[in-house]
Write an enzyme that holds these catalytic residues in place. Structure first.
Site, PDB file in Angstrom:
ATOM      1  N   TRP A  45     103.370 -89.238 -83.395  1.00  0.00           N
ATOM      2  CA  TRP A  45     102.213 -90.055 -83.020  1.00  0.00           C
ATOM      3  C   TRP A  45     101.770 -89.514 -81.673  1.00  0.00           C
ATOM      4  O   TRP A  45     102.477 -89.660 -80.668  1.00  0.00           O
ATOM      5  CB  TRP A  45     102.625 -91.528 -82.915  1.00  0.00           C
ATOM      6  CG  TRP A  45     101.502 -92.482 -82.655  1.00  0.00           C
ATOM      7  CD1 TRP A  45     100.684 -93.059 -83.582  1.00  0.00           C
ATOM      8  CD2 TRP A  45     101.090 -93.012 -81.386  1.00  0.00           C
ATOM      9  NE1 TRP A  45      99.791 -93.898 -82.971  1.00  0.00           N
ATOM     10  CE2 TRP A  45     100.011 -93.885 -81.624  1.00  0.00           C
ATOM     11  CE3 TRP A  45     101.510 -92.815 -80.074  1.00  0.00           C
ATOM     12  CZ2 TRP A  45      99.358 -94.578 -80.602  1.00  0.00           C
ATOM     13  CZ3 TRP A  45     100.864 -93.500 -79.053  1.00  0.00           C
ATOM     14  CH2 TRP A  45      99.805 -94.370 -79.325  1.00  0.00           C
ATOM     15  N   LYS A  49      94.213-108.259 -88.153  1.00  0.00           N
ATOM     16  CA  LYS A  49      94.545-107.679 -89.468  1.00  0.00           C
ATOM     17  C   LYS A  49      93.351-106.908 -90.010  1.00  0.00           C
ATOM     18  O   LYS A  49      93.497-105.808 -90.504  1.00  0.00           O
ATOM     19  CB  LYS A  49      94.926-108.771 -90.489  1.00  0.00           C
ATOM     20  CG  LYS A  49      96.287-109.410 -90.346  1.00  0.00           C
ATOM     21  CD  LYS A  49      97.462-108.519 -90.599  1.00  0.00           C
ATOM     22  CE  LYS A  49      97.917-107.781 -89.414  1.00  0.00           C
ATOM     23  NZ  LYS A  49      98.717-108.265 -88.388  1.00  0.00           N
ATOM     24  N   GLU A  95      92.744-103.649 -87.994  1.00  0.00           N
ATOM     25  CA  GLU A  95      93.825-102.673 -88.150  1.00  0.00           C
ATOM     26  C   GLU A  95      93.697-101.871 -89.440  1.00  0.00           C
ATOM     27  O   GLU A  95      93.860-100.657 -89.426  1.00  0.00           O
ATOM     28  CB  GLU A  95      95.187-103.391 -88.206  1.00  0.00           C
ATOM     29  CG  GLU A  95      95.785-103.739 -86.873  1.00  0.00           C
ATOM     30  CD  GLU A  95      97.106-104.495 -87.015  1.00  0.00           C
ATOM     31  OE1 GLU A  95      98.065-104.127 -86.348  1.00  0.00           O
ATOM     32  OE2 GLU A  95      97.179-105.470 -87.806  1.00  0.00           O
ATOM     33  N   LYS A 117     103.847 -98.171 -85.992  1.00  0.00           N
ATOM     34  CA  LYS A 117     104.484 -99.474 -86.144  1.00  0.00           C
ATOM     35  C   LYS A 117     105.301 -99.847 -84.913  1.00  0.00           C
ATOM     36  O   LYS A 117     105.296-100.983 -84.462  1.00  0.00           O
ATOM     37  CB  LYS A 117     105.393 -99.444 -87.375  1.00  0.00           C
ATOM     38  CG  LYS A 117     106.119-100.747 -87.592  1.00  0.00           C
ATOM     39  CD  LYS A 117     105.814-101.316 -88.930  1.00  0.00           C
ATOM     40  CE  LYS A 117     106.212-102.755 -89.050  1.00  0.00           C
ATOM     41  NZ  LYS A 117     105.092-103.660 -88.841  1.00  0.00           N
TER      42      LYS A 117
HETATM   43  C1  G6P Z   1     102.328-102.247 -82.896  1.00  0.00           C
HETATM   44  C2  G6P Z   1     102.221-102.639 -84.352  1.00  0.00           C
HETATM   45  C3  G6P Z   1     101.842-104.111 -84.452  1.00  0.00           C
HETATM   46  C4  G6P Z   1     102.849-104.965 -83.699  1.00  0.00           C
HETATM   47  C5  G6P Z   1     102.967-104.518 -82.238  1.00  0.00           C
HETATM   48  C6  G6P Z   1     104.125-105.206 -81.534  1.00  0.00           C
HETATM   49  O1  G6P Z   1     101.084-102.251 -82.299  1.00  0.00           O
HETATM   50  O2  G6P Z   1     101.274-101.833 -85.011  1.00  0.00           O
HETATM   51  O3  G6P Z   1     101.834-104.497 -85.816  1.00  0.00           O
HETATM   52  O4  G6P Z   1     102.455-106.303 -83.753  1.00  0.00           O
HETATM   53  O5  G6P Z   1     103.228-103.114 -82.185  1.00  0.00           O
HETATM   54  O6  G6P Z   1     105.305-104.778 -82.117  1.00  0.00           O
HETATM   55  P1  G6P Z   1     106.668-105.572 -82.109  1.00  0.00           P
HETATM   56  O7  G6P Z   1     107.604-104.683 -82.855  1.00  0.00           O
HETATM   57  O8  G6P Z   1     107.062-105.713 -80.663  1.00  0.00           O
HETATM   58  O9  G6P Z   1     106.440-106.871 -82.750  1.00  0.00           O
END
Ligand code: G6P
Length: 608
Positions: A74, A486, A489, A603
């Site tokens: 990434w 949502k 994204e 993620k």
């Molecule tokens: C990333 C993911 C989100 C998630 C966020 C926090 O941005 O794409 O889906 O809510 O991280 O991640 P965590 O693992 O701390 O809940």
């Protein structure tokens, strides 16, 4: 963020590395690469795009490789390209895969360039390979050269390194980015998380910050930053649940949405008694530790932040305890409230989000006494840094857009609410009512999941639009935010959430017949006011879809009404997120976007 996997064995490790990368792709998926040894030769193959693109570039001939490292990226420094994909190399001798950011790479690069080193990529990682090589050219062996290079690095890193002239060794290093060692019989592996290695072992060592691992076939020797042997226990983990099987669904996101009733049941199982929470579910001593708490500080990112915002309402209403919620990336910029009676709660699916983790470390330095994490991954950094942990037990979440993690976080936050209500002597009656409703939640969500036709037809309304507005009031405002998140994204439609009352202070200017509005309509004291807000939109020809536990009423506008099951007002927002998850999912399908791996996202975000 990026995913790392490496292995050393008598058997061919290449298929293990590629399968590991596929399992890690949720961490990053803009390019991938692998370096693998066959006798004295190391082949380096890289591809822009997905692991599948890398796999397609592998030679067709039969390969037998006993040592290798691989990476899915990434991008942070340098655009996604073959040149910037890892492994990064120095003179076809040192091969490095890296997750994190080397903050002082510019300084190191200048120094290396002044010694004649030529750089081939735009990455921060390349400095690591050249540093090691340069130290070796000056007479050091691979081990000492790597230790010296690591001592020169500032920033966050998980590294796996191989040297062309050391066929029996992989060196791993961890600082603020996760790295685990997977142990097998006469073989050892290293990876960003256990998901990658679940098919090959169930025995893991979780490395800690500052540690360096020397990994051979027969053993793995881990040292601390002082050079002493680290005392890391091997843990046996049931890796069966770490499957990447879609189980008949089309996408992981779809599968995970439909797993929500079961996931919530697992979150509350064994933790909810007949009338209230069981004692000790947060760990021994927690209840005593939070007895005098007068202030709750929540820190989280993304979807997890939204669950914190719902707890904020619960805390004020049912506990009378002040609660503040900050983004992990912002928490440290505001002078934290210094009170000895603060409970700091971090919420995270992965337990590795760098912003949340650094906030926790920062808060601990200010002397906040009690830290709790609500987290989906046992042994993650947040779990290890916190005094207390409540695992959400949602099972692995693979889809980048978080769904079952969110509802299980809310179930666990509800357990926290109930526990604090008991500790703070709230009436048993109130506790019992919430306990009963929480137990019924999976059933209501199950029912909500069955109404797919209505979500599909709402998606038809959205997929050709460039923007959408989500409205909510009070408890439902964080849900509106989650709904907007949502949609953006996974469908890339610009979506904003507003407290419905704020509409008239600006966003109403956006409303016309092309602007779909999704309004959350509760059955509580806010009903009249939100009805007026909906009328304001309708009068400007905006199309309003309403979601709520009430039946068809005058709120219904031409976008239609989605009736969800009714439960206690405090828990109804959890049910109302489900239609929004599925509406976003079906919208993304109509748009043809990559639902599980939306562009530019990852993620597990392990950089600040
Ligand atoms: C990333 C993911 C989100 C998630 C966020 C926090 O941005 O794409 O889906 O809510 O991280 O991640 P965590 O693992 O701390 O809940």
């Amino acid at each position: 963020m990026c995913g790392i996997v490496g292995g050393i064995s008598d058997r061919n490790v290449l298929p293990i590395l590629i399968e590991g990368l596929k399992r890690l792709e949720y961490r990053g998926y803009d390019s991938a690469g692998v370096a693998f040894r066959e006798n004295s030769k190391i082949s380096l193959i890289k591809a822009k795009g997905r692991v599948l693109d890398l796999e397609n570039k592998l030679p067709e001939k039969k390969i037998k490789s006993n040592q290798g490292i691989a990476h899915t990226r990434w991008a942070t420094h340098g655009v996604p390209s073959e040149k910037n994909a890892h492994p990064q190399i120095s003179e076809n001798k040192i091969f490095v895969v890296h997750n994190g950011i080397i903050e002082n790479h510019m300084n190191l690069k200048e120094k290396l360039q002044s010694e004649g080193v030529k750089f081939r990529s735009d990455t921060d990682t390349e400095v690591v390979a050249h540093l090691i090589n340069l130290h070796m050219q000056k007479g050091m062996d691979f081990d000492s050269a790597t230790l010296k290079a690591i001592s020169q690095l500032k920033g966050a890193y998980a590294l796996a390194i191989i040297d062309k002239d050391n066929p029996d060794l992989i060196i791993g290093a961890r600082n603020q980015s996760p790295l685990v060692i997977g142990e097998g019989y006469d073989e050892n592996f290293v990876a960003s998380d256990i998901m990658a290695l679940a098919p090959v072992t169930n025995k893991f060592k979780f490395m800690e910050d500052g540690q360096v691992a020397f990994i051979t076939k027969e053993k793995n020797h881990v040292i601390t930053s002082n050079g002493n042997a680290a005392k890391l226990k091997t843990q046996e983990i049931d890796s069966n649940s770490y499957t990447n099987d879609l189980g008949g669904f089309n996408h992981f996101m779809e599968k995970e949405i439909f797993e929500q009733p079961d996931a919530i049941s697992k979150s509350i199982e064994g933790r909810l008694g007949k009338n209230e929470t069981q004692e000790g579910i947060f760990g021994s001593g927690f209840e005593e530790a939070v007895k005098d708490v007068t202030n709750i500080q929540i820190v989280a990112c993304g979807t997890s932040y939204h669950s914190g915002r719902i707890f904020e309402y619960w805390s004020h209403k049912f506990l009378g305890i002040n609660c503040r919620v900050d983004y992990g990336s912002e928490y440290q910029y505001q002078e934290p409230i210094k009170t000895k009676k603060t409970l700091l709660v971090t919420i995270s699916q992965s337990g590795e989000t760098a912003d949340t983790l650094s906030s926790l470390k920062f808060a601990k330095k200010t002397g906040l006494p009690v830290t709790l994490t609500i987290c989906n991954v046992a042994n993650s950094s947040l779990c290890r840094e916190s005094d207390y942990t409540l695992l959400t037990n949602a099972g692995p979440e693979i889809g980048v857009a978080s769904t079952k993690a969110f509802v299980t976080q809310l179930a666990c936050l509800n357990l926290l609410l109930l526990t604090l209500m008991r500790v703070h002597n709230q009436t048993p009656n109130a506790r019992k009512k919430i306990t009963d409703a929480l137990r019924d939640l999976p059933k209501h969500i199950d029912k909500t999941l069955k109404m797919t036709d209505v979500y599909k037809s709402t998606a038809k309304l959205l997929f050709k639009r460039s923007s959408a507005l989500f409205l909510g009031r009070g408890l439902y405002f964080p849900i509106a935010r989650e709904g907007a998140l949502k949609l953006k994204e996974i469908s890339y439609i610009h979506a904003e959430a507003y407290p419905a009352g704020e509409l008239k202070h600006g966003p109403l200017a956006l409303i016309d017949r092309d602007m779909p509005v999704i309004a959350l309509v509760p059955d509580n004291e806010h009903l009249d006011k939100i009805q007026s807000n909906i009328q304001e939109v309708a009068a400007r020809k905006g199309k309003v879809v309403t979601i709520g536990p009430l039946g068809k009423t005058k709120i219904t506008k031409d976008g239609g009404h989605i009736k969800i099951p009714k439960t206690l007002d405090l828990l109804n927002p959890i049910i109302s997120v489900v239609p929004m998850q599925l509406i976003s999912y079906y919208t993304a399908l109509l748009k043809g976007t990559d639902v599980d791996k939306p562009r530019n996202l990852a993620k597990s975000v392990t950089v600040e």
